[in-house]
Scaffold this active site. Sequence first.
Site, PDB file in Angstrom:
ATOM      1  N   LYS A 116       0.917  -1.092   0.229  1.00 28.22           N
ATOM      2  CA  LYS A 116      -0.012  -0.197   0.043  1.00 28.22           C
ATOM      3  C   LYS A 116       0.888   1.199   0.053  1.00 28.22           C
ATOM      4  O   LYS A 116       0.557   2.071  -0.529  1.00 28.22           O
ATOM      5  CB  LYS A 116      -0.903  -0.087   1.151  1.00 28.22           C
ATOM      6  CG  LYS A 116      -2.231  -0.933   0.981  1.00 28.22           C
ATOM      7  CD  LYS A 116      -3.397  -0.704   1.725  1.00 28.22           C
ATOM      8  CE  LYS A 116      -4.537  -1.765   1.447  1.00 28.22           C
ATOM      9  NZ  LYS A 116      -5.614  -1.273   2.147  1.00 28.22           N
ATOM     10  N   LYS A 199      -4.028 -11.131  -6.589  1.00 27.67           N
ATOM     11  CA  LYS A 199      -5.477 -11.401  -5.867  1.00 27.67           C
ATOM     12  C   LYS A 199      -6.655 -10.420  -6.283  1.00 27.67           C
ATOM     13  O   LYS A 199      -6.242  -9.261  -6.569  1.00 27.67           O
ATOM     14  CB  LYS A 199      -5.439 -11.245  -4.495  1.00 27.67           C
ATOM     15  CG  LYS A 199      -5.640 -10.033  -3.824  1.00 27.67           C
ATOM     16  CD  LYS A 199      -5.901 -10.076  -2.265  1.00 27.67           C
ATOM     17  CE  LYS A 199      -5.907  -8.695  -1.848  1.00 27.67           C
ATOM     18  NZ  LYS A 199      -6.910  -8.295  -0.730  1.00 27.67           N
ATOM     19  N   LYS A 202     -10.714  -4.993  -4.762  1.00 28.47           N
ATOM     20  CA  LYS A 202     -11.623  -3.830  -4.795  1.00 28.47           C
ATOM     21  C   LYS A 202     -11.077  -2.717  -5.276  1.00 28.47           C
ATOM     22  O   LYS A 202     -11.774  -1.823  -5.937  1.00 28.47           O
ATOM     23  CB  LYS A 202     -12.835  -3.475  -3.732  1.00 28.47           C
ATOM     24  CG  LYS A 202     -12.167  -3.573  -2.197  1.00 28.47           C
ATOM     25  CD  LYS A 202     -13.411  -3.092  -1.473  1.00 28.47           C
ATOM     26  CE  LYS A 202     -13.168  -3.902  -0.001  1.00 28.47           C
ATOM     27  NZ  LYS A 202     -12.263  -3.586   0.936  1.00 28.47           N
TER      28      LYS A 202
HETATM   29  P1  ATP Z   1      -8.426  -3.263  -0.655  1.00 26.85           P
HETATM   30  O1  ATP Z   1      -8.263  -3.600  -1.962  1.00 26.85           O
HETATM   31  O2  ATP Z   1      -9.163  -2.141  -0.534  1.00 26.85           O
HETATM   32  O3  ATP Z   1      -7.230  -3.480   0.004  1.00 26.85           O
HETATM   33  P2  ATP Z   1      -9.542  -5.704  -0.301  1.00 26.85           P
HETATM   34  O4  ATP Z   1     -10.545  -6.172  -1.456  1.00 26.85           O
HETATM   35  O5  ATP Z   1      -8.415  -6.554  -0.168  1.00 26.85           O
HETATM   36  O6  ATP Z   1      -9.619  -4.439   0.062  1.00 26.85           O
HETATM   37  P3  ATP Z   1     -10.578  -5.890   2.482  1.00 26.85           P
HETATM   38  O7  ATP Z   1     -11.435  -5.071   3.261  1.00 26.85           O
HETATM   39  O8  ATP Z   1      -9.140  -5.736   3.044  1.00 26.85           O
HETATM   40  O9  ATP Z   1     -10.645  -6.082   0.898  1.00 26.85           O
HETATM   41  O10 ATP Z   1     -10.926  -7.653   2.882  1.00 26.85           O
HETATM   42  C1  ATP Z   1     -11.969  -7.969   3.405  1.00 26.85           C
HETATM   43  C2  ATP Z   1     -11.982  -9.457   3.595  1.00 26.85           C
HETATM   44  O11 ATP Z   1     -12.043 -10.071   2.225  1.00 26.85           O
HETATM   45  C3  ATP Z   1     -10.762 -10.004   4.259  1.00 26.85           C
HETATM   46  O12 ATP Z   1     -11.033 -11.237   5.067  1.00 26.85           O
HETATM   47  C4  ATP Z   1      -9.792 -10.334   3.345  1.00 26.85           C
HETATM   48  O13 ATP Z   1      -8.877 -11.369   3.523  1.00 26.85           O
HETATM   49  C5  ATP Z   1     -11.031 -10.911   2.316  1.00 26.85           C
HETATM   50  N1  ATP Z   1     -10.482 -11.062   0.919  1.00 26.85           N
HETATM   51  C6  ATP Z   1     -10.101  -9.917   0.078  1.00 26.85           C
HETATM   52  N2  ATP Z   1      -9.671 -10.161  -1.004  1.00 26.85           N
HETATM   53  C7  ATP Z   1      -9.896 -11.580  -1.119  1.00 26.85           C
HETATM   54  C8  ATP Z   1      -9.434 -12.419  -2.159  1.00 26.85           C
HETATM   55  N3  ATP Z   1      -9.051 -12.003  -3.467  1.00 26.85           N
HETATM   56  N4  ATP Z   1     -10.000 -13.893  -1.948  1.00 26.85           N
HETATM   57  C9  ATP Z   1     -10.357 -14.057  -1.050  1.00 26.85           C
HETATM   58  N5  ATP Z   1     -10.698 -13.328   0.202  1.00 26.85           N
HETATM   59  C10 ATP Z   1     -10.298 -12.010  -0.077  1.00 26.85           C
END
Ligand code: ATP
Length: 336
Positions: A116, A199, A202
């Site tokens: 980040k 991965k 969002k």
């Molecule tokens: P950002 O991209 O803004 O960092 P993010 O999509 O990684 O956000 P978070 O709010 O950080 O989302 O994560 C929420 C939950 O979703 C956490 O438990 C995280 O481990 C899970 N998660 C996020 N991305 C994935 C993915 N690609 N596959 C499975 N679980 C995920």
Amino acid sequence: MEEIHKSKLFSAIQPSGAVTIGNYIGAIKNWVRLQDEYECFFAAADLHAITVKQEAAQLRKNTFDLMALFVACGVDPEKCVLFVQSHVSAHCELTWVLNTITYPGELSRMTQFKDKSARHAENVNMGLMDYPVLMAADILLYQAALVPVGADQKQHLELSRDLAMRFNNRYGETFTVPEPYILKDSGARIMSLADPSKKMSKSDENPNGFITMSDDRDTILRKFKRAVTDSDSQVRYAPEEKPGVSNLLTIYHVFTGKSIADCEKDFAGKGYGDFKLAVGETVADALAPIQQEKARLLKEKDYMNDILKQGAENAFRTARRTLSKVYRKVGFYSGE
Ligand code: ATP
Ligand code: LTN
């Protein structure tokens, strides 16, 4: 009647944008599965969200939206405590105390901090670095035994465990040492549709990489149609060799409930075109009722606000007990 004490469970998602099917598969879907077995606390992690730049009105909207999504996905407000993290001040208070037993090196080497900081080079702030300590405070306040998350959060959970043990060693038994609950199969890490080596996230600048929980049917079908696969034409699960196809198979497996082997059989002798269309249709069919329910809940503002108010009160009741214990152990004068 004898009261049965269930173990506690905590998890949260940041209201930092549209929730993806990665968040759903890695986190929310498992919460729904675990909610009968555990005493559950689920939060919208708005304090975490501001570690990267957020627009105030959008953050407010995303937070309400996220809570409606939790309920629409089947998180039952009668069984679980649902709340907004910033409504319970104990999260910040415990973070401060935990900061005093955390070493800077533990935070600067976190993968998410490094990623980040590189992505938001113009805004590398102390909050971004302290993110995992706030996360530890979230978990430890509720004495959570289990924390269901996606694989990307494993390193943060290890720090939560280390801090719990360190505090317990220094001040005496105070915190439950939490266990991560991370799916064993590839559902723990859903990959980007546009680049299956990354991965699904969002905050990806390429929207073709992710499917959000509110994408409409046409968008879903279009994104799956464009999903990166390989030059072979066999629908076969082999994450190393065929990451794109394996990711699509995982998504299909999660939304149909069929085993991976049965999913492969569904596409024996078929091409990637048919396969991608079927995955897209399956996801669109599964999301439609969730989207409808969420739209209904967004209009039930009073009902949702009541849930959040009750949730914050209930969360505070549990959190306060832990915080008082911590304050006593570290030696804060209480006036008694
Ligand atoms: P950002 O991209 O803004 O960092 P993010 O999509 O990684 O956000 P978070 O709010 O950080 O989302 O994560 C929420 C939950 O979703 C956490 O438990 C995280 O481990 C899970 N998660 C996020 N991305 C994935 C993915 N690609 N596959 C499975 N679980 C995920
Ligand atoms: N950092 C988490 C969201 C989060 C969380 C938590 C998850 C904040 N606090 C406590 C589990 C337990 C993320 O998924 N990015």
